[in-house]
Write a protein that holds these residues in place. Structure first.
Motif, PDB file in Angstrom:
ATOM      1  N   SER A  43       0.826  -1.216   0.000  1.00  0.00           N
ATOM      2  CA  SER A  43       0.000   0.000   0.000  1.00  0.00           C
ATOM      3  C   SER A  43       0.859   1.265   0.000  1.00  0.00           C
ATOM      4  O   SER A  43       0.411   2.314   0.425  1.00  0.00           O
ATOM      5  CB  SER A  43      -0.993  -0.014   1.164  1.00  0.00           C
ATOM      6  OG  SER A  43      -0.350  -0.367   2.364  1.00  0.00           O
ATOM      7  N   ASP A  44       2.129   1.130  -0.459  1.00  0.00           N
ATOM      8  CA  ASP A  44       2.970   2.317  -0.676  1.00  0.00           C
ATOM      9  C   ASP A  44       3.146   3.165   0.572  1.00  0.00           C
ATOM     10  O   ASP A  44       3.277   4.374   0.475  1.00  0.00           O
ATOM     11  CB  ASP A  44       2.337   3.201  -1.762  1.00  0.00           C
ATOM     12  CG  ASP A  44       3.231   3.250  -2.981  1.00  0.00           C
ATOM     13  OD1 ASP A  44       4.454   3.187  -2.809  1.00  0.00           O
ATOM     14  OD2 ASP A  44       2.693   3.348  -4.113  1.00  0.00           O
ATOM     15  N   MET A  45       3.149   2.518   1.742  1.00  0.00           N
ATOM     16  CA  MET A  45       3.266   3.286   2.979  1.00  0.00           C
ATOM     17  C   MET A  45       4.716   3.743   3.159  1.00  0.00           C
ATOM     18  O   MET A  45       5.608   2.930   3.308  1.00  0.00           O
ATOM     19  CB  MET A  45       2.844   2.427   4.164  1.00  0.00           C
ATOM     20  CG  MET A  45       2.813   3.186   5.462  1.00  0.00           C
ATOM     21  SD  MET A  45       2.601   2.075   6.849  1.00  0.00           S
ATOM     22  CE  MET A  45       4.283   1.627   7.202  1.00  0.00           C
ATOM     23  N   ARG A  46       4.936   5.047   3.121  1.00  0.00           N
ATOM     24  CA  ARG A  46       6.314   5.553   3.210  1.00  0.00           C
ATOM     25  C   ARG A  46       6.618   6.192   4.557  1.00  0.00           C
ATOM     26  O   ARG A  46       7.721   6.674   4.766  1.00  0.00           O
ATOM     27  CB  ARG A  46       6.546   6.592   2.103  1.00  0.00           C
ATOM     28  CG  ARG A  46       6.477   6.033   0.697  1.00  0.00           C
ATOM     29  CD  ARG A  46       7.609   5.045   0.467  1.00  0.00           C
ATOM     30  NE  ARG A  46       7.526   4.415  -0.833  1.00  0.00           N
ATOM     31  CZ  ARG A  46       8.171   4.824  -1.908  1.00  0.00           C
ATOM     32  NH1 ARG A  46       8.917   5.898  -1.845  1.00  0.00           N
ATOM     33  NH2 ARG A  46       8.051   4.171  -3.043  1.00  0.00           N
ATOM     34  N   SER A  47       5.618   6.233   5.419  1.00  0.00           N
ATOM     35  CA  SER A  47       5.789   6.986   6.659  1.00  0.00           C
ATOM     36  C   SER A  47       6.584   6.203   7.707  1.00  0.00           C
ATOM     37  O   SER A  47       6.169   5.128   8.157  1.00  0.00           O
ATOM     38  CB  SER A  47       4.403   7.342   7.201  1.00  0.00           C
ATOM     39  OG  SER A  47       4.453   7.573   8.572  1.00  0.00           O
ATOM     40  N   ILE A  68      13.107   0.335  -2.119  1.00  0.00           N
ATOM     41  CA  ILE A  68      11.880   1.098  -2.402  1.00  0.00           C
ATOM     42  C   ILE A  68      12.228   2.566  -2.635  1.00  0.00           C
ATOM     43  O   ILE A  68      11.757   3.183  -3.588  1.00  0.00           O
ATOM     44  CB  ILE A  68      10.858   0.897  -1.258  1.00  0.00           C
ATOM     45  CG1 ILE A  68      10.339  -0.544  -1.322  1.00  0.00           C
ATOM     46  CG2 ILE A  68       9.717   1.899  -1.344  1.00  0.00           C
ATOM     47  CD1 ILE A  68       9.626  -1.029  -0.089  1.00  0.00           C
ATOM     48  N   TRP A  69      13.113   3.118  -1.804  1.00  0.00           N
ATOM     49  CA  TRP A  69      13.550   4.505  -2.031  1.00  0.00           C
ATOM     50  C   TRP A  69      14.170   4.643  -3.423  1.00  0.00           C
ATOM     51  O   TRP A  69      13.912   5.603  -4.143  1.00  0.00           O
ATOM     52  CB  TRP A  69      14.615   4.909  -1.013  1.00  0.00           C
ATOM     53  CG  TRP A  69      14.136   5.180   0.370  1.00  0.00           C
ATOM     54  CD1 TRP A  69      12.903   5.634   0.759  1.00  0.00           C
ATOM     55  CD2 TRP A  69      14.901   5.029   1.571  1.00  0.00           C
ATOM     56  NE1 TRP A  69      12.863   5.762   2.129  1.00  0.00           N
ATOM     57  CE2 TRP A  69      14.068   5.413   2.649  1.00  0.00           C
ATOM     58  CE3 TRP A  69      16.204   4.626   1.845  1.00  0.00           C
ATOM     59  CZ2 TRP A  69      14.505   5.390   3.985  1.00  0.00           C
ATOM     60  CZ3 TRP A  69      16.631   4.615   3.165  1.00  0.00           C
ATOM     61  CH2 TRP A  69      15.791   4.986   4.215  1.00  0.00           C
ATOM     62  N   VAL A  77      15.064  -5.673  -8.206  1.00  0.00           N
ATOM     63  CA  VAL A  77      14.969  -6.227  -6.846  1.00  0.00           C
ATOM     64  C   VAL A  77      13.508  -6.356  -6.424  1.00  0.00           C
ATOM     65  O   VAL A  77      13.072  -7.399  -5.912  1.00  0.00           O
ATOM     66  CB  VAL A  77      15.754  -5.327  -5.848  1.00  0.00           C
ATOM     67  CG1 VAL A  77      15.440  -5.691  -4.405  1.00  0.00           C
ATOM     68  CG2 VAL A  77      17.252  -5.430  -6.122  1.00  0.00           C
ATOM     69  N   LEU A  78      12.737  -5.296  -6.675  1.00  0.00           N
ATOM     70  CA  LEU A  78      11.339  -5.318  -6.222  1.00  0.00           C
ATOM     71  C   LEU A  78      10.513  -6.320  -7.023  1.00  0.00           C
ATOM     72  O   LEU A  78       9.644  -7.006  -6.468  1.00  0.00           O
ATOM     73  CB  LEU A  78      10.736  -3.917  -6.300  1.00  0.00           C
ATOM     74  CG  LEU A  78      11.376  -2.904  -5.344  1.00  0.00           C
ATOM     75  CD1 LEU A  78      10.802  -1.510  -5.556  1.00  0.00           C
ATOM     76  CD2 LEU A  78      11.197  -3.327  -3.888  1.00  0.00           C
ATOM     77  N   ASP A  79      10.797  -6.452  -8.334  1.00  0.00           N
ATOM     78  CA  ASP A  79      10.051  -7.446  -9.133  1.00  0.00           C
ATOM     79  C   ASP A  79      10.341  -8.860  -8.638  1.00  0.00           C
ATOM     80  O   ASP A  79       9.472  -9.724  -8.641  1.00  0.00           O
ATOM     81  CB  ASP A  79      10.452  -7.370 -10.620  1.00  0.00           C
ATOM     82  CG  ASP A  79       9.818  -6.174 -11.318  1.00  0.00           C
ATOM     83  OD1 ASP A  79       8.955  -5.513 -10.695  1.00  0.00           O
ATOM     84  OD2 ASP A  79      10.214  -5.883 -12.471  1.00  0.00           O
ATOM     85  N   TYR A  80      11.586  -9.085  -8.206  1.00  0.00           N
ATOM     86  CA  TYR A  80      11.977 -10.433  -7.769  1.00  0.00           C
ATOM     87  C   TYR A  80      11.392 -10.753  -6.381  1.00  0.00           C
ATOM     88  O   TYR A  80      10.802 -11.810  -6.180  1.00  0.00           O
ATOM     89  CB  TYR A  80      13.507 -10.540  -7.730  1.00  0.00           C
ATOM     90  CG  TYR A  80      14.002 -11.948  -7.478  1.00  0.00           C
ATOM     91  CD1 TYR A  80      14.240 -12.837  -8.533  1.00  0.00           C
ATOM     92  CD2 TYR A  80      14.210 -12.406  -6.178  1.00  0.00           C
ATOM     93  CE1 TYR A  80      14.682 -14.133  -8.289  1.00  0.00           C
ATOM     94  CE2 TYR A  80      14.650 -13.702  -5.940  1.00  0.00           C
ATOM     95  CZ  TYR A  80      14.891 -14.552  -6.994  1.00  0.00           C
ATOM     96  OH  TYR A  80      15.319 -15.833  -6.752  1.00  0.00           O
TER      97      TYR A  80
END
Ligand code: FAD
Length: 413
Positions: A70-74, A107-108, A114-117
């Motif tokens: 959910s793209d939580m960056r906090s 993610i940053w 890396v994220l696809d794997y």
């Protein structure tokens, strides 16, 4: 205690919603079994608890939506919930947070390879463990331990080497201690391409847990933190795609330093949760037991009341300090780049203060309980054993203090 205006100014409604979900899980699922965790050699209870927290969405939350996250960056949100988990069990908190810690830089940097794997794997229904493997034992030129994460040594004491061979990185070296090592499905290895290059040589490289050439020692036998496993990691000609390097020369170092700040803020939050758990237990105990010539409960004697007040002061101060360091980190436009020494310094203020506070609070909680504090049944000695490591890891007490000094004046190296 938990809700006041400053607190609400820092924490958004969604941060509090996640925190409340985790809080209920801790009260309903962790508290009833927390005394069994140290004896759970097969990690059956521990796995169930980690899976339960993963089911709440805690792990997938930070991943981008396309992987099911959910793209939580906090960072505020992350560490607020982590405090709650540590109130239940610090080992669970560290094992859980270390599933996320290696992926925060990817993610940053938006490293899609890396994220696809790893993204679909870590966002799936089955619990997956991660490991941020930076500490190494040192080599012929010394180094290792705190030197790896010493901002000012710029990676010059990292001994684990990464060499580019065609379209693959080849890794050789040894790592020690890292949380979830030996059992993780994904590792972020902190390496150097050449220690003489300083920050330009730092390379964060992702390695699947089943990679050829990766092997492990036996698990460390620790005073506490049983839910977190730690061992030696040996890398012998481990090959991974060249795209599994985080971002490239110079950039990896920035994200590495920033991830250390997140680690320090997270450690502070865990210390606060740990101290809060011990405080709640001792408040009950000292309310129930009467001592002295009158029938006053322990906590109604002024000498004990003053000690309890000091504990509350420490906990509340540490909480607001870690939250304000997380808030600063979440607002680099106002407080400086996430990889800056200022951010690391503020995160260190939170970590050093909270870790010392937790050791003091758990120690005093045992004093107020007398011999009962020393036995497992009374639920406090485990907090005492679990929290000590937070003073010792991530730079130990001294490096954190140096980082604070150096943001004020040019302390010689
Ligand atoms: C339970 C547990 C979990 C861990 N999890 C992880 C993890 O997930 N990932 C990972 O990579 N590592 C992890 N570690 C390792 C931990 O972060 C390191 O052990 C720690 O950073 C300190 O290194 P060291 O123990 O080798 O101490 P040393 O580097 O030998 O330091 C010893 C003492 O010297 C002080 N010191 C350091 N530098 C200086 C200096 N320049 N001047 C003066 N004094 C200094 C230190 O503060 C400390 O008091 C973990 C360790 C444990 C026990």
């Amino acid at each position: 205690m938990y809700r006041h205006k400053l607190f609400e100014a820092i924490c958004k409604e969604e941060d509090l919603t996640l925190r409340d979900l985790v809080k209920d899980f801790v009260d309903d699922e962790i508290m009833p079994v927390r005394q069994q965790i140290d004896d759970d050699d097969e990690h059956e209870i521990i796995h169930e608890l980690l899976q339960g927290l993963a089911n709440l969405g805690f792990l997938r939350a930070i991943f981008p939506e396309k992987y099911g996250g959910s793209d939580m960056r906090s960072v505020v949100s992350l560490v607020l919930s982590l405090e709650e988990v540590a109130r239940g069990d610090s080992g669970i908190a560290v094992a859980l947070s270390c599933c996320l810690w290696p992926f925060i830089p990817a993610i940053w940097a938006n490293n899609e390879a890396v994220l696809d794997y790893f993204g679909p794997m870590f966002c799936g229904d089955d619990l997956k463990l991660g490991c941020f493997n930076m500490t190494d034992p040192g080599g012929p030129s010394g180094g290792g331990g705190c030197d790896i994460e010493n901002y000012h040594l710029q990676g010059r004491k990292i001994n684990t080497r990464a060499v580019l061979d065609g379209d693959k990185w080849v890794l050789n070296g040894q790592k020690i201690w890292a949380s979830n090592s030996g059992v993780a499905d994904a590792y972020c290895m902190v390496c150097t391409t050449d220690p003489n290059l300083g920050d330009e040589g730092i390379a964060l490289i992702y390695v699947p847990g089943d990679a050829e050439g990766l092997s492990f020692g036996k698990f460390e036998n620790k005073a506490g933190m049983a839910a977190d496993r730690n061992t030696n990691t040996y890398l012998e000609t481990v090959r991974v795609p060249k795209e599994f390097r985080l971002a490239g020369p110079g950039e990896d170092a920035k994200y590495f330093h920033a991830n250390l700040t997140v680690g320090r803020i997270g450690s502070a939050a865990m210390s606060v949760g740990n101290a809060q758990g011990a405080f709640e237990a001792v408040l009950d105990f000292t309310g129930d037991r009467a001592v002295g010539v009158t029938t006053k409960s322990i906590r109604d004697h002024s000498i004990a009341a003053g000690m309890l007040a000091d504990m509350a002061i420490g906990i509340e101060t540490a909480r607001i300090t870690y939250l304000s360091s997380a808030y600063r980190f979440d607002h680099p436009e106002e407080y400086g780049e996430i990889y800056s020494l200022d951010q690391l310094s503020y995160g260190s203020i939170a970590k050093v203060y909270a870790a010392d506070m937790a050791v003091s609070v758990t120690n005093r909680a045992m004093e107020l309980m007398g011999s009962y504090g020393y036995v497992r049944d009374c639920n406090v000695e485990k907090y005492w054993r679990d929290c000590k490591i937070t003073q010792l890891w991530e730079g130990g007490a001294q490096l954190g203090r140096f980082d604070v000094c150096r943001s004020y004046w040019d302390l010689p190296l």
